[in-house]
Design an enzyme around this catalytic site. Sequence first.
Site, PDB file in Angstrom:
ATOM      1  N   GLY A  53       0.958  -1.217   0.380  1.00  0.00           N
ATOM      2  CA  GLY A  53      -0.146   0.150   0.178  1.00  0.00           C
ATOM      3  C   GLY A  53       0.769   1.273  -0.069  1.00  0.00           C
ATOM      4  O   GLY A  53       0.243   2.813   0.033  1.00  0.00           O
ATOM      5  N   TRP A  55       2.471   2.972  -2.478  1.00  0.00           N
ATOM      6  CA  TRP A  55       2.204   3.725  -3.116  1.00  0.00           C
ATOM      7  C   TRP A  55       0.687   4.312  -3.421  1.00  0.00           C
ATOM      8  O   TRP A  55      -0.179   5.750  -4.056  1.00  0.00           O
ATOM      9  CB  TRP A  55       1.687   3.518  -5.562  1.00  0.00           C
ATOM     10  CG  TRP A  55       3.334   2.985  -5.787  1.00  0.00           C
ATOM     11  CD1 TRP A  55       4.340   2.824  -4.748  1.00  0.00           C
ATOM     12  CD2 TRP A  55       2.866   2.739  -6.888  1.00  0.00           C
ATOM     13  NE1 TRP A  55       5.870   3.226  -5.717  1.00  0.00           N
ATOM     14  CE2 TRP A  55       5.281   3.289  -6.936  1.00  0.00           C
ATOM     15  CE3 TRP A  55       2.957   3.186  -7.575  1.00  0.00           C
ATOM     16  CZ2 TRP A  55       5.627   3.085  -8.723  1.00  0.00           C
ATOM     17  CZ3 TRP A  55       3.493   2.989  -9.459  1.00  0.00           C
ATOM     18  CH2 TRP A  55       4.533   3.055  -9.481  1.00  0.00           C
ATOM     19  N   ASP A  78      -5.960  -5.366  -4.794  1.00  0.00           N
ATOM     20  CA  ASP A  78      -4.943  -6.190  -5.332  1.00  0.00           C
ATOM     21  C   ASP A  78      -5.911  -7.211  -4.506  1.00  0.00           C
ATOM     22  O   ASP A  78      -7.109  -7.181  -3.923  1.00  0.00           O
ATOM     23  CB  ASP A  78      -3.904  -5.844  -4.174  1.00  0.00           C
ATOM     24  CG  ASP A  78      -2.786  -6.756  -3.750  1.00  0.00           C
ATOM     25  OD1 ASP A  78      -2.205  -6.476  -4.715  1.00  0.00           O
ATOM     26  OD2 ASP A  78      -3.228  -7.484  -3.402  1.00  0.00           O
ATOM     27  N   ASP A  94      -9.491  -9.334  -8.214  1.00  0.00           N
ATOM     28  CA  ASP A  94      -8.569 -10.129  -9.706  1.00  0.00           C
ATOM     29  C   ASP A  94      -8.554  -8.547 -10.925  1.00  0.00           C
ATOM     30  O   ASP A  94      -9.647  -9.117 -11.289  1.00  0.00           O
ATOM     31  CB  ASP A  94      -9.576 -11.349  -9.801  1.00  0.00           C
ATOM     32  CG  ASP A  94      -7.767 -11.977 -11.027  1.00  0.00           C
ATOM     33  OD1 ASP A  94      -7.025 -11.250 -11.440  1.00  0.00           O
ATOM     34  OD2 ASP A  94      -8.835 -13.309 -11.685  1.00  0.00           O
ATOM     35  N   ASP A 119       2.458  -0.675  -8.898  1.00  0.00           N
ATOM     36  CA  ASP A 119       4.096  -1.784  -9.048  1.00  0.00           C
ATOM     37  C   ASP A 119       4.048  -3.099  -8.751  1.00  0.00           C
ATOM     38  O   ASP A 119       4.994  -3.226  -7.666  1.00  0.00           O
ATOM     39  CB  ASP A 119       4.084  -0.832  -7.659  1.00  0.00           C
ATOM     40  CG  ASP A 119       5.633  -0.525  -7.676  1.00  0.00           C
ATOM     41  OD1 ASP A 119       6.283  -0.802  -7.818  1.00  0.00           O
ATOM     42  OD2 ASP A 119       5.999  -0.256  -6.074  1.00  0.00           O
ATOM     43  N   LYS A 159       4.802  -1.331 -13.002  1.00  0.00           N
ATOM     44  CA  LYS A 159       6.560  -1.767 -13.159  1.00  0.00           C
ATOM     45  C   LYS A 159       7.167  -2.494 -14.590  1.00  0.00           C
ATOM     46  O   LYS A 159       5.902  -2.840 -15.142  1.00  0.00           O
ATOM     47  CB  LYS A 159       6.520  -2.350 -12.373  1.00  0.00           C
ATOM     48  CG  LYS A 159       8.478  -2.239 -11.635  1.00  0.00           C
ATOM     49  CD  LYS A 159       7.827  -4.175 -10.328  1.00  0.00           C
ATOM     50  CE  LYS A 159       7.967  -3.684  -9.879  1.00  0.00           C
ATOM     51  NZ  LYS A 159       8.988  -3.625  -8.332  1.00  0.00           N
TER      52      LYS A 159
END
Lengths: 322, 1149
Positions: A53, A55, A78, A94, A119, A159
């Site tokens: 968490g 970000w 998440d 999901d 990320d 990322k």
Amino acid sequence: MGRSSKDKRDIYYRLAKEEGWRARSAFKLLQLDEEFNLFKGVSRAVDLCAAPGSWSQVLSRKLRGKESNEDVKIVAVDLQAMAPLPGVTQIQGDITKISTAQEIIRHFEGQSADLVVCDGAPDVTGLHDVDEYIQAQLLLAALNITTHVLKPGGNFVAKIFRGKDVTLLYSQLKIFFSSVTCAKPRSSRNSSIEAFVVCQNYSPPEGYVPNMSNPLLDHSYDVDFNQLEGPNRIIVPFLACGDLSAFDSDRTYPLQLDSSKEYQYLPPTQPPIRPPYQKACHLRRNNLLAKEDSASVLPDDALSAMSLDSKQETDTAASGSR
Amino acid sequence: MTSAESCTVLESCALVAPVTALEFLRDDYLLTGEGPILTLFSLEGSPRLRASQNVLQNFRIHGIRPKPQTRHDAHDAKPNPDQPTSDEITELAIFGGKGLRLINVSPCGRGLEVAGPLMELQDWVLDVSWLMDEPCPLLGVSIAHNAAILLEPQSGKVLSLCSCAEACLLYSALLIGQSWEESVLVGGTVFNQLVLWRPGRTGTGRQCQAGTQACALTDAQVERRLLGHSGVIFSLFYLQSSGWLASASDDRSVRLWHVGELSGSGGCGVEVPTCLRVLYGHQARVAGEDGACLLWEWEGEGRVGRTLKSHRSGGIRSLAVSNASVGKRSRWVATGGADGGVRLWKVVEQSTNSELKVEVEKEDSQMYLGFEGIGCPKVVRSVGGGHTVVTCTDQGQVSMRQDGSWKEIWHGGPDFQSYCVMEVVCIQGVWVCAVGNLNGGVQVFPLRQPGGGTFLQASEGKIHSLQWVERRIGACSRGSWCLLASGSEGLVQRWTVEVAENEETGLFLVLRKMTPFLLPPCAKQWLTAAVTVTIHSGKKKVLWVCGDRRGSLLLYKDEKEKSQRESVQEEDTQESVVGINAPIPAVATLFGVHGKQGVTSVCERRGVCYSTGRDGCVRVLALNKDSLNVRRVHHACKGMDWLEKVLFLDYSEKGTFFEARFLMAGFHSVEFVLWDPIRQEKVFTAACGGGHRSWAYIPSSGDQTLEQGTLIFIKQGTIMASRSLASSTTEIRGHTLREGLHGRGLACVCRLGELSKPGDSSEKWEVLVTGGEDTTVNVLAVRPDQGTVKVLAVIADHISNVRTLAAVPRGAKGDETNGRCRDMSFSTLVFSAGGRAQLQCYRLLIGWDEQTNLPTCQVTQIAGHRLDEKWERRRNRHKTVKMDPETRYMSMAVVQDGVEEVLLALACSDGAVRIFSVGEDSRKVELLWESFYHQRCVLSVASYSLEDIYGKTVNGAVALWDLTAVLDSKSGDSWLGPSVPCLSVPVHQSGVNALVISKQRHQQTPDDIITMATGGDDGQLSVMKIKVEMNQSDQTESLCPQLLSHWSVPLAHSAPLTALTTLSSARWASASPDQRVCVWRLCDDGLHHQGAMFTHTADAAGVWAWQREGANIQGGAYVVVCGQGLQLLKTKEIERRKVVFGDRNKQKM
């Protein structure tokens, strides 16, 4: 070594604990924002693969400001549960499901997001080709759900592993965004292959219909535009971001940074919630793992039905590395 | 320009990569997949390599699936293991990444041949299965997005594609079944679940027409779901005969499920699958990160049957088990490591009621040897190499166990009670035993005839130890045996002992007293070890190397016999005064080298001495006429601080001066361990209870590896054996098919030189040094024409990872005694540096070993240094927090290569550039100069013309330093150096990962022109030309650098450019984690891309290039890349159309 050695090896790890970030990666987003002004005018933001968490924390602190701005909506998605954060709506779901996309839009009251960040990193196997592939699939899944929730002109930050097939990912992202840049915040270590793609101005190809039922498949090399070994490859501009005078993530600093301030060890802000190795580590710590002369203490109640005939044949145990 | 039209072609010569696939073909062959290369080993007799071929190009092999030769009846639940005979072609489906290819194994395993083109599928392949019940065999392929593809193998045509309704990513999958319609796919999802579904059972089935590529069908539903794992599932296996499914997960457990019959009539198996076992036993993730392969016993309610431990730090990447063939009780298990090694184990199964079970017999647990006698056994020794055991009790009774029963040999009087020492030896075929007591008495007697013994009064006080030492003159001749008894006040009495036979009385002993030795005074003044060494300095001379309880190593000389008294000058004057029988003091002493716990053994092999101690070290000693020098220190594994002995692996006595291969025997907590310093693993362990006990290790006969032996030891007052002495067959045998390298990533590589086989100049070996994250430095020999890689030496002195290496060649001065080796050997000074600010220096002598017919390497440790050494010596350090940064050395360059000392520049992570001097003779490392100018982690450093160094930082700036002052002020006490660099150029956006300087001089101008190439984290390659002038204003000379020109290719790689090397003047090779090796050339009009190659070395961290011998300058060079493995490439120049790449931004300053 001791518990303070990580503080010495990694200045951002130490700073994150001092400033109350859940992970050092918070600095990466802050530094990306410094360079790209990502948060300007953003009132609806999505954090994909948000746990633990950090970000979301950045989004919360930066977008809402001090006087909790009610117009700002932040959704964190998440699979795992995550400790709550002020002003952040959590969806435990999901990112490959259309229902998740719909739920995000519902939280934005039917509107699209201005910014999507991701990320996420996969559970690594240690085999480079597999890990890079799975990371690429995660990024494509994030891109896929982004095409459902991002407004045209919006931005997407994710990322990326700069590995062997990164040019294939670049070519895919360039279909959806007019500007794609590979950025490396100074808080990301020089030695890691991690970088971030900052995709600006979402402009999907004309007639593109977002479709969640089929995953976005990755591109392949071809002869003309993106060769495996030749000089023609799709490479996006690279930008190192973050203040040059900022701390250097590769440098090892002494514990006493500032002569006026005494060093004090701080525990991590948010320890991991239920990591997969938890049980194995527990057994290992208490010397309960199976050995040559003892079985492991069976920790599971899922073993009720064990009335199998133990004289089962086991003769055709052909195997492979699967 | 014609030169610009040339381009460079790269070609692979050798590859070491993680072994990601293994498969047995019957019991006869093993197939391995390493990178894209498929290798065939034959297992008959001694396993050996048959064929090797690159089959998947830029994909890594993840699976090998042999085609079943006979078609099975789908309804026969028990698959018929009709073994195909070896005179048929075996078809293989090889897959990895998105690639799939058919390969044939020629009859009798003669070779491998490509049977089809490389198919590239749309998605990552997780499993391939041969569907034999189709009209013609088809391939079922499960892919990563939870879908399956039906393929026509020869053409590669997709006949059908079916995805699961649950479109999630799979980490692992299995396709089970003989036909597409009945097949079941088991997927291990990213959500920690196992899903079972049937790809062939959807919608319209597979009425796919030839014209359509693939017909989209409705998605299949998940039919079974197995929950329980708390991590992603890495690996799956299905055992059809019992209906079991096994899954291995990130949560470090293996789960065994009863799913019933899958595929065929069974459909998706039983309605409610149950979890039978949850197996936790791995120290790390079941992907094999702990390097252990566990055989689980089904019968044992989840016990580990056997642990097969192997592969250095990187862990196991692949596993295969061979089918047990009819009539054989054994099967093979093979493991492939991340280190590139392949190990093979033979596992014997016990058969009960003609059913085979994977169960390793329990009899190999420890057993009592049923000692019966008076008193408590104190000393245990093995006799005759077999299983005869001799023991001595605290009641002074010596007993022998032969053929399973004990019998008393000798019983000492009351003098021999409560304390005894005993040693046995074989003299002229007769075993002789010596027992010492508390009152200085020693009884020596032949075991066969105890009555023929002799009693000796060796000392006033107690006999601390007894030693049997063979005194040999020359390598081959049989020597005489000496008995050494260490008594009180450091006096070591010596006798020569001979066995004689008399017709009336039988055996008797002839003892002759020798001049005693005197140990140096200290609290625990007794002898613990002794050996004799013959050296050849003019004439053969016997030296005694002894070890004492204080940890000192001592060198003694026999006093000269009267007849040999030729040189009066050498005569010790003192000796003549005190008389002939006065004890001889040590000639040379290494006081306390093995620590306060003492020396445990010394032994000799090929003129080199080896000592062990309770400091966890083996010291390799070089002897001179009257000096004792430690050549090298070997450490055993962490925590193994009690070493007892070294056991040599090669039996030959003759040969070169090179180090022998040996195992270290000692105690690691409660275990007795044999540690292999080259493989860096334990090859034998027995839970004996730890140190402070007498033991004997009996290798099994004919076992060259020493791994299959038996340990006899004393525990809780009785004698035990680590396994049954009767069982002569060993259950598990390990073979090393291929040696592994570091396991984890290799951070740096450096080439030392080339060596040819004596008498055959075509057999050339390139010698490389590598350093890695596993904290070791390896010396390798690579044979480029065959791709063979041999590990010559492993140096494990670093306590953290090794990041950088440097080498300077030296003349082969080495051991002058072996002049014949000089012409085919070379010597190098090697420096290694890395984490925890550690710097080590070694002298390597590379030569040819005629015995093994391979290159060999002798390592001499010169010096070691750590910045925080002072901290390590502080006593209260556990109470305080260490405030210093944990500095890492990032890069190293040789600044000056002098005769006495070498100056090194080191880039440090704490933001400093430091200069060290390393003296080879003085064995000292000194810090000369440091500058924190950069204030950033300094990533790379290079030197030029022995005057300047270039420091590079994470900021992307390059700084040029004039170090003349540092070098000139050498004689002074304080080191003077510049505080600011004379030139600083910003080149890269972020870190400068690589930096090389071409040392060529301009002929026209007197000034030096430096060509400097840099590679950055931003993927950019830059080349700068800098003119260096000497400015002679005032009295001082100052360096005045001028940047002449600057070219760059902004995105030379799509990932960070991590390594750069000079191929020839104005040509560079670069490497990057994007797994391309690129060759660049600087022309007048800019930097040109000369060629590229995909490499299978992931995470490329180091690259090194050198000219190939015999090749012209423009062409032939070797490039070696290291990272997750190692690849050696060969370059070749060819002419091609001109390709201009990269923009030119020339600028004048």
